[in-house]
Design an enzyme around this catalytic site. Structure first.
Site, PDB file in Angstrom:
ATOM      1  N   ASN A 169      49.921 -19.616 -97.638  1.00  0.00           N
ATOM      2  CA  ASN A 169      50.049 -20.939 -98.249  1.00  0.00           C
ATOM      3  C   ASN A 169      48.724 -21.305 -98.922  1.00  0.00           C
ATOM      4  O   ASN A 169      47.686 -21.370 -98.265  1.00  0.00           O
ATOM      5  CB  ASN A 169      50.412 -21.947 -97.148  1.00  0.00           C
ATOM      6  CG  ASN A 169      50.603 -23.345 -97.690  1.00  0.00           C
ATOM      7  OD1 ASN A 169      49.804 -23.796 -98.513  1.00  0.00           O
ATOM      8  ND2 ASN A 169      51.637 -24.029 -97.252  1.00  0.00           N
ATOM      9  N   HIS A 191      45.717 -25.602-100.026  1.00  0.00           N
ATOM     10  CA  HIS A 191      44.396 -26.221 -99.838  1.00  0.00           C
ATOM     11  C   HIS A 191      43.352 -25.753-100.840  1.00  0.00           C
ATOM     12  O   HIS A 191      42.289 -26.365-100.941  1.00  0.00           O
ATOM     13  CB  HIS A 191      43.950 -26.079 -98.391  1.00  0.00           C
ATOM     14  CG  HIS A 191      44.841 -26.898 -97.496  1.00  0.00           C
ATOM     15  ND1 HIS A 191      45.043 -28.246 -97.708  1.00  0.00           N
ATOM     16  CD2 HIS A 191      45.643 -26.557 -96.472  1.00  0.00           C
ATOM     17  CE1 HIS A 191      45.908 -28.700 -96.827  1.00  0.00           C
ATOM     18  NE2 HIS A 191      46.295 -27.693 -96.064  1.00  0.00           N
ATOM     19  N   HIS A 226      53.533 -25.964-101.470  1.00  0.00           N
ATOM     20  CA  HIS A 226      54.296 -27.180-101.178  1.00  0.00           C
ATOM     21  C   HIS A 226      54.093 -28.189-102.302  1.00  0.00           C
ATOM     22  O   HIS A 226      52.994 -28.708-102.481  1.00  0.00           O
ATOM     23  CB  HIS A 226      53.795 -27.749 -99.835  1.00  0.00           C
ATOM     24  CG  HIS A 226      54.572 -28.934 -99.337  1.00  0.00           C
ATOM     25  ND1 HIS A 226      54.379 -29.448 -98.075  1.00  0.00           N
ATOM     26  CD2 HIS A 226      55.536 -29.705 -99.898  1.00  0.00           C
ATOM     27  CE1 HIS A 226      55.185 -30.478 -97.897  1.00  0.00           C
ATOM     28  NE2 HIS A 226      55.893 -30.664 -98.992  1.00  0.00           N
ATOM     29  N   ARG A 253      54.468 -31.589-103.183  1.00  0.00           N
ATOM     30  CA  ARG A 253      54.733 -32.874-102.527  1.00  0.00           C
ATOM     31  C   ARG A 253      55.106 -33.948-103.546  1.00  0.00           C
ATOM     32  O   ARG A 253      54.689 -33.878-104.694  1.00  0.00           O
ATOM     33  CB  ARG A 253      53.490 -33.338-101.762  1.00  0.00           C
ATOM     34  CG  ARG A 253      53.306 -32.655-100.442  1.00  0.00           C
ATOM     35  CD  ARG A 253      52.112 -33.221 -99.695  1.00  0.00           C
ATOM     36  NE  ARG A 253      52.150 -32.813 -98.304  1.00  0.00           N
ATOM     37  CZ  ARG A 253      52.726 -33.517 -97.334  1.00  0.00           C
ATOM     38  NH1 ARG A 253      53.282 -34.680 -97.595  1.00  0.00           N
ATOM     39  NH2 ARG A 253      52.742 -33.062 -96.098  1.00  0.00           N
ATOM     40  N   ARG A 286      49.710 -34.288-104.140  1.00  0.00           N
ATOM     41  CA  ARG A 286      48.324 -34.408-103.676  1.00  0.00           C
ATOM     42  C   ARG A 286      47.563 -33.079-103.764  1.00  0.00           C
ATOM     43  O   ARG A 286      46.356 -33.070-103.831  1.00  0.00           O
ATOM     44  CB  ARG A 286      48.264 -34.947-102.246  1.00  0.00           C
ATOM     45  CG  ARG A 286      48.738 -33.980-101.192  1.00  0.00           C
ATOM     46  CD  ARG A 286      48.409 -34.463 -99.792  1.00  0.00           C
ATOM     47  NE  ARG A 286      49.263 -35.559 -99.371  1.00  0.00           N
ATOM     48  CZ  ARG A 286      49.607 -35.768 -98.093  1.00  0.00           C
ATOM     49  NH1 ARG A 286      49.150 -34.976 -97.157  1.00  0.00           N
ATOM     50  NH2 ARG A 286      50.392 -36.762 -97.761  1.00  0.00           N
ATOM     51  N   GLU A 345      57.921 -24.881-100.863  1.00  0.00           N
ATOM     52  CA  GLU A 345      58.194 -25.895 -99.833  1.00  0.00           C
ATOM     53  C   GLU A 345      58.388 -27.217-100.528  1.00  0.00           C
ATOM     54  O   GLU A 345      57.610 -27.580-101.421  1.00  0.00           O
ATOM     55  CB  GLU A 345      56.992 -26.046 -98.898  1.00  0.00           C
ATOM     56  CG  GLU A 345      56.909 -25.029 -97.823  1.00  0.00           C
ATOM     57  CD  GLU A 345      55.697 -25.290 -96.954  1.00  0.00           C
ATOM     58  OE1 GLU A 345      55.198 -26.427 -96.902  1.00  0.00           O
ATOM     59  OE2 GLU A 345      55.228 -24.334 -96.354  1.00  0.00           O
ATOM     60  N   THR A 405      52.708 -31.546 -92.765  1.00  0.00           N
ATOM     61  CA  THR A 405      54.103 -31.667 -92.329  1.00  0.00           C
ATOM     62  C   THR A 405      54.120 -31.827 -90.803  1.00  0.00           C
ATOM     63  O   THR A 405      53.771 -30.901 -90.081  1.00  0.00           O
ATOM     64  CB  THR A 405      54.895 -30.415 -92.745  1.00  0.00           C
ATOM     65  OG1 THR A 405      54.540 -30.085 -94.077  1.00  0.00           O
ATOM     66  CG2 THR A 405      56.382 -30.660 -92.659  1.00  0.00           C
ATOM     67  N   GLU A 418      62.810 -21.910 -90.564  1.00  0.00           N
ATOM     68  CA  GLU A 418      61.403 -21.642 -90.263  1.00  0.00           C
ATOM     69  C   GLU A 418      61.072 -22.471 -89.026  1.00  0.00           C
ATOM     70  O   GLU A 418      61.164 -23.706 -89.052  1.00  0.00           O
ATOM     71  CB  GLU A 418      60.478 -22.022 -91.427  1.00  0.00           C
ATOM     72  CG  GLU A 418      59.012 -21.764 -91.054  1.00  0.00           C
ATOM     73  CD  GLU A 418      58.029 -21.959 -92.209  1.00  0.00           C
ATOM     74  OE1 GLU A 418      58.429 -21.790 -93.385  1.00  0.00           O
ATOM     75  OE2 GLU A 418      56.868 -22.272 -91.923  1.00  0.00           O
ATOM     76  N   HIS A 442      52.966 -22.894 -89.088  1.00  0.00           N
ATOM     77  CA  HIS A 442      52.232 -24.152 -88.916  1.00  0.00           C
ATOM     78  C   HIS A 442      51.229 -24.034 -87.768  1.00  0.00           C
ATOM     79  O   HIS A 442      51.608 -23.740 -86.639  1.00  0.00           O
ATOM     80  CB  HIS A 442      53.147 -25.364 -88.653  1.00  0.00           C
ATOM     81  CG  HIS A 442      52.525 -26.628 -89.208  1.00  0.00           C
ATOM     82  ND1 HIS A 442      51.528 -27.303 -88.551  1.00  0.00           N
ATOM     83  CD2 HIS A 442      52.725 -27.285 -90.383  1.00  0.00           C
ATOM     84  CE1 HIS A 442      51.159 -28.337 -89.295  1.00  0.00           C
ATOM     85  NE2 HIS A 442      51.864 -28.347 -90.406  1.00  0.00           N
TER      86      HIS A 442
HETATM   87  N1  PXP Z   1      55.147 -23.798 -92.945  1.00  0.00           N
HETATM   88  C1  PXP Z   1      55.449 -25.045 -93.380  1.00  0.00           C
HETATM   89  C2  PXP Z   1      56.874 -25.418 -93.554  1.00  0.00           C
HETATM   90  C3  PXP Z   1      54.415 -25.964 -93.692  1.00  0.00           C
HETATM   91  O1  PXP Z   1      54.735 -27.206 -94.110  1.00  0.00           O
HETATM   92  C4  PXP Z   1      53.073 -25.551 -93.563  1.00  0.00           C
HETATM   93  C5  PXP Z   1      51.975 -26.502 -93.932  1.00  0.00           C
HETATM   94  O2  PXP Z   1      52.024 -26.777 -95.290  1.00  0.00           O
HETATM   95  C6  PXP Z   1      52.821 -24.246 -93.120  1.00  0.00           C
HETATM   96  C7  PXP Z   1      53.869 -23.394 -92.799  1.00  0.00           C
HETATM   97  C8  PXP Z   1      51.420 -23.728 -92.983  1.00  0.00           C
HETATM   98  O3  PXP Z   1      50.765 -24.436 -91.972  1.00  0.00           O
HETATM   99  P1  PXP Z   1      49.202 -24.254 -91.805  1.00  0.00           P
HETATM  100  O4  PXP Z   1      48.561 -24.766 -93.047  1.00  0.00           O
HETATM  101  O5  PXP Z   1      48.892 -25.082 -90.593  1.00  0.00           O
HETATM  102  O6  PXP Z   1      48.942 -22.796 -91.607  1.00  0.00           O
END
Ligand code: PXP
Length: 244
Positions: free
Chosen positions: A7, A10, A43, A45, A49, A70, A101, A151, A191
């Site tokens: 992901n 960030h 993601h 949003r 953001r 996402e 999330t 998921e 997550h």
């Molecule tokens: N899976 C989903 C559905 C999420 O919303 C997120 C966070 O955006 C992640 C995985 C990844 O989580 P993390 O950034 O804590 O690794």
């Protein structure tokens, strides 16, 4: 073998903090792929953001693996996804004020709407995944939506791991994965996963893919900062020129 979805949200967070065009999340996705990522997750949003509309267009065109988009279950997002046609859409709950999330989807309470969205996304040739807590009710409802994947939200497990007692949460994830498989759902998870707590997660049966973001982007700051500083130090380590 379990696949790794990276992901890159960030990287966009950092870019947007200065209103610049760097660091570029597309470049981050390509680096992730070069180093073994099996897919890229972003993601989009409602408040944009971090990832923006143009990012997902560029990601789709640039990456060689698969894009997992996402998004919230809204008309706007479903329309964007149907036009973009990513490999997979993961539907997540979304609240404007949350930092990340914060829980799984209430599939049971939103069954009709999730069934409708899932049908539209599947008609557009997109795989659909639902981000859910490892709860019996929510998994059972997920199987009624027509989605191919769930998921499993590993956030509670990650917190329990940090607190030193992850066994119960791990048990819930294992049970949820077995139930999902029995109901014909494939299983992703994610997550809060990091270098400490991810190895134990691999005992969860039927796992297809882990989605990991924050810990990887955080780690890359420290694996990269030393050489970044050294490069600048070398650049300016030349005799000062005399003032004109
Ligand atoms: N899976 C989903 C559905 C999420 O919303 C997120 C966070 O955006 C992640 C995985 C990844 O989580 P993390 O950034 O804590 O690794």
């Amino acid at each position: 073998m379990v696949k790794l979805g990276v992901n890159i949200d960030h990287v966009a967070t950092l870019r947007n903090a200065r209103g610049e065009s760097f660091p570029d999340p597309i470049q981050a996705a390509l680096v992730a792929e070069e180093n073994g990522a099996d897919g890229i997750t972003a993601h989009l949003r409602e408040d944009r953001r971090h990832i923006r509309d143009n990012d997902i267009l560029e990601l789709k065109a640039a990456i060689k693996t698969r894009l997992n988009l996402e998004m919230a279950n809204t008309g706007e997002m479903v329309a964007i996804a149907c036009k973009l046609r990513p490999y997979m859409v993961t539907l997540v709950p979304e609240r404007r004020e949350e930092l990340t999330t914060e829980g799984g989807l209430n599939v049971l309470g939103n069954l009709d709407s999730l069934q409708r969205s899932t049908a539209l996304l599947k008609d557009a040739g997109i795989l659909v995944s639902l981000f859910v807590e490892p709860s019996e009710n929510q998994i059972a409802a997920s199987a009624q939506t027509g989605a191919e994947f769930v998921e499993l939200h590993t956030g509670k497990y990650a917190h329990a791991y940090t607190a030193g007692s992850p066994k119960e949460e791990l048990g819930r994830l294992i049970q949820a994965a077995d139930q999902s498989k029995e109901l014909g759902l494939q299983v992703n998870a994610g997550h809060g996963l990091n270098y400490e707590n991810t190895l134990d997660i691999l005992v969860i049966p039927h796992l297809v893919e882990l989605n990991i973001g924050h810990s990887l982007i955080s780690e890359s700051v420290f694996t990269g900062l030393g050489s970044a500083v050294g490069r600048m130090k070398a650049l300016i380590s030349v005799p000062a020129s005399s003032p004109v």
